[in-house]
Every structure is written in structure tokens, then in C-alpha cells.
Write a protein that holds these residues in place. Structure first.
Motif, mmCIF file in Angstrom:
data_model
loop_
_atom_site.group_PDB
_atom_site.id
_atom_site.type_symbol
_atom_site.label_atom_id
_atom_site.label_comp_id
_atom_site.label_asym_id
_atom_site.label_seq_id
_atom_site.Cartn_x
_atom_site.Cartn_y
_atom_site.Cartn_z
ATOM 1 N N MET A 191 82.596 26.251 16.751
ATOM 2 C CA MET A 191 81.655 25.959 17.803
ATOM 3 C C MET A 191 80.447 26.868 17.597
ATOM 4 N N GLY A 192 79.240 26.269 17.620
ATOM 5 C CA GLY A 192 78.022 27.029 17.415
ATOM 6 C C GLY A 192 77.548 27.699 18.694
ATOM 7 N N ALA A 193 76.533 28.546 18.519
ATOM 8 C CA ALA A 193 75.992 29.295 19.655
ATOM 9 C C ALA A 193 75.421 28.374 20.719
ATOM 10 N N VAL A 194 74.759 27.296 20.303
ATOM 11 C CA VAL A 194 74.172 26.349 21.257
ATOM 12 C C VAL A 194 75.277 25.689 22.083
ATOM 13 N N GLU A 195 76.369 25.309 21.412
ATOM 14 C CA GLU A 195 77.483 24.671 22.127
ATOM 15 C C GLU A 195 78.126 25.636 23.111
ATOM 16 N N VAL A 196 78.270 26.902 22.718
ATOM 17 C CA VAL A 196 78.854 27.905 23.609
ATOM 18 C C VAL A 196 77.969 28.097 24.839
ATOM 19 N N LEU A 197 76.661 28.197 24.642
ATOM 20 C CA LEU A 197 75.734 28.358 25.762
ATOM 21 C C LEU A 197 75.746 27.129 26.665
ATOM 22 N N THR A 198 75.818 25.956 26.071
ATOM 23 C CA THR A 198 75.873 24.722 26.851
ATOM 24 C C THR A 198 77.134 24.681 27.704
ATOM 25 N N CYS A 199 78.277 25.029 27.124
ATOM 26 C CA CYS A 199 79.540 25.062 27.874
ATOM 27 C C CYS A 199 79.482 26.100 28.994
ATOM 28 N N ALA A 200 78.906 27.266 28.712
ATOM 29 C CA ALA A 200 78.806 28.317 29.729
ATOM 30 C C ALA A 200 77.916 27.863 30.879
ATOM 31 N N ALA A 201 76.812 27.192 30.572
ATOM 32 C CA ALA A 201 75.911 26.695 31.614
ATOM 33 C C ALA A 201 76.599 25.624 32.457
ATOM 34 N N GLN A 202 77.366 24.745 31.823
ATOM 35 C CA GLN A 202 78.094 23.722 32.565
ATOM 36 C C GLN A 202 79.142 24.356 33.470
ATOM 37 N N THR A 203 79.825 25.373 32.974
ATOM 38 C CA THR A 203 80.838 26.058 33.769
ATOM 39 C C THR A 203 80.198 26.724 34.987
ATOM 40 N N ARG A 204 79.037 27.374 34.773
ATOM 41 C CA ARG A 204 78.341 28.003 35.906
ATOM 42 C C ARG A 204 77.899 26.945 36.913
ATOM 43 N N ALA A 205 77.383 25.839 36.442
ATOM 44 C CA ALA A 205 76.944 24.769 37.340
ATOM 45 C C ALA A 205 78.128 24.194 38.117
ATOM 46 N N GLU A 206 79.248 24.008 37.435
ATOM 47 C CA GLU A 206 80.450 23.502 38.119
ATOM 48 C C GLU A 206 80.935 24.504 39.165
ATOM 49 N N ARG A 207 80.883 25.781 38.840
ATOM 50 C CA ARG A 207 81.307 26.822 39.783
ATOM 51 C C ARG A 207 80.390 26.843 41.003
ATOM 52 N N ARG A 208 79.073 26.744 40.773
ATOM 53 C CA ARG A 208 78.117 26.714 41.889
ATOM 54 C C ARG A 208 78.365 25.500 42.783
ATOM 55 N N GLU A 209 78.617 24.356 42.181
ATOM 56 C CA GLU A 209 78.890 23.136 42.952
ATOM 57 C C GLU A 209 80.185 23.281 43.750
ATOM 58 N N ARG A 210 81.209 23.838 43.133
ATOM 59 C CA ARG A 210 82.484 24.055 43.824
ATOM 60 C C ARG A 210 82.302 25.023 44.992
ATOM 61 N N ASP A 211 81.523 26.093 44.783
ATOM 62 C CA ASP A 211 81.251 27.054 45.850
ATOM 63 C C ASP A 211 80.466 26.404 46.985
ATOM 64 N N ARG A 212 79.503 25.554 46.641
ATOM 65 C CA ARG A 212 78.703 24.861 47.650
ATOM 66 C C ARG A 212 79.588 23.950 48.495
ATOM 67 N N VAL A 213 80.474 23.221 47.848
ATOM 68 C CA VAL A 213 81.384 22.326 48.568
ATOM 69 C C VAL A 213 82.311 23.128 49.481
ATOM 70 N N GLN A 214 82.835 24.242 48.984
ATOM 71 C CA GLN A 214 83.715 25.081 49.812
ATOM 72 C C GLN A 214 82.965 25.657 51.004
ATOM 73 N N LEU A 215 81.737 26.102 50.795
ATOM 74 C CA LEU A 215 80.931 26.629 51.896
ATOM 75 C C LEU A 215 80.655 25.537 52.926
ATOM 76 N N ASN A 216 80.305 24.344 52.460
ATOM 77 C CA ASN A 216 80.067 23.232 53.389
ATOM 78 C C ASN A 216 81.317 22.927 54.212
ATOM 79 N N ARG A 217 82.473 22.953 53.576
ATOM 80 C CA ARG A 217 83.714 22.695 54.315
ATOM 81 C C ARG A 217 83.987 23.793 55.342
ATOM 82 N N LEU A 218 83.711 25.030 54.986
ATOM 83 C CA LEU A 218 83.895 26.143 55.913
ATOM 84 C C LEU A 218 82.952 26.013 57.109
ATOM 85 N N VAL A 219 81.694 25.706 56.848
ATOM 86 C CA VAL A 219 80.715 25.528 57.925
ATOM 87 C C VAL A 219 81.096 24.333 58.789
ATOM 88 N N GLN A 220 81.561 23.273 58.157
ATOM 89 C CA GLN A 220 82.006 22.088 58.892
ATOM 90 C C GLN A 220 83.168 22.454 59.821
#
Length: 161
Positions: free
Chosen positions: A1-30
Motif C-alpha cells: 500500500m502506497g503513501a497516498v492510499e494510506v492517507l486516503t484510508c486515514a482520511a476516510q477513517t477520520r470522516a467515518e469517526r466524525r460522522e459516527r460521533d455526530r450521530v451519537q451526539l444527535n441521539r444524545l441531544v434527542q
């Protein structure tokens, strides 16, 4: 796996984590908005049954007069209607829930503003308690409106959170 692929995977993981956190926060506020609605019903019922008990911390001695009892019962009925509307609105969808939570938050802001406006004429411990409760409820209500707004936007796009 090249450096670009590693960075792309890391960015996707961060985006997925942010989305999961947003959904959890919305459920808590709800959940907070719905708990606030349920407590509003309970407090409203208590005010209907015993308006003096409910109104005395807020308006003091005037709660012992017939007009104070009327005010206590009227505020109790208002709280029951707002709480029930918010809980029923949650079953009807984000738009209905947002409307009821917004109305309840408006009433909470009005309670806080009128309490602060007559601060010196209200009983000392009660005015602080009522102001803090009204401001806290308004903040939770506004956050729940925002969360419901996000759910309405997502459901219009075909996604739900």
C-alpha cells in the motif's frame, strides 16, 4: 500500500469517526429533549394538582392568592401541552418534533426573560432556581431543535441518523 492510499484510508477513517460521533451526539441531544418533554409533563401535572407548591418558588407569596393559583394551573396546563406535543411530535417525524421543541424553548426563554425582568421583586432562592431551569431548558430545547433539523435534512436526502 502506497503513501497516498494510506492517507486516503486515514482520511476516510477520520470522516467515518466524525460522522459516527455526530450521530451519537444527535441521539444524545434527542434523548435529552425527550426527557425534558417528559419532565415538563410531570411538572405540569404537579402544578395542576398543587398550584401553590409549583408556583411558590417562582412568584412567592402571590401564589397563595386565587390569582396565583390560576397562574400556577395555567402554567401547568401549558407545560403538559408542550411536553405531550413534543413527545407526540417525535413519533410524527423530525419536522413535527422540531416545531414542538421550538415552541417549548420559546416559552422557556420567555420564562427566563420575565423572571430576570422582575428579579428584585421575586423571592431570592426561587428566582435563581427558576431562571437556571428556564435557561437550561431553553438551551436543551434549542439543541434538540437543531438535532431534529439535522434529522429532517438527512431524511429528505434519503439518509436517517
Amino acid at each position: 500500500m502506497g503513501a497516498v492510499e494510506v492517507l486516503t484510508c486515514a482520511a476516510q477513517t477520520r470522516a467515518e469517526r466524525r460522522e459516527r460521533d455526530r450521530v451519537q451526539l444527535n441521539r444524545l441531544v434527542q434523548a435529552g429533549g425527550r426527557a425534558l418533554a417528559a419532565s415538563r409533563i410531570a411538572l405540569g401535572a404537579a402544578a395542576l394538582v398543587s398550584p401553590r407548591l409549583a408556583a411558590t418558588p417562582w412568584v412567592g407569596w402571590s401564589s397563595t392568592h386565587p390569582a396565583g393559583e390560576v397562574l400556577g394551573r395555567a402554567a401547568g396546563a401549558r407545560d403538559i401541552a408542550l411536553g405531550a406535543g413534543a413527545l407526540l411530535g417525535a413519533r410524527q417525524g423530525p419536522q413535527a418534533e422540531r416545531t414542538w421543541l421550538g415552541l417549548a424553548a420559546f416559552c422557556d426563554v420567555a420564562d427566563a426573560v420575565t423572571t430576570v425582568a422582575t428579579w428584585r421583586r421575586l423571592p431570592s432562592p426561587g428566582r435563581l432556581l427558576v431562571s437556571a431551569a428556564a435557561v437550561g431548558a431553553a438551551v436543551v430545547g434549542a439543541a434538540a431543535v437543531a438535532a431534529a433539523d439535522g434529522r429532517a435534512t438527512c431524511s429528505r436526502r434519503g439518509r436517517t441518523s
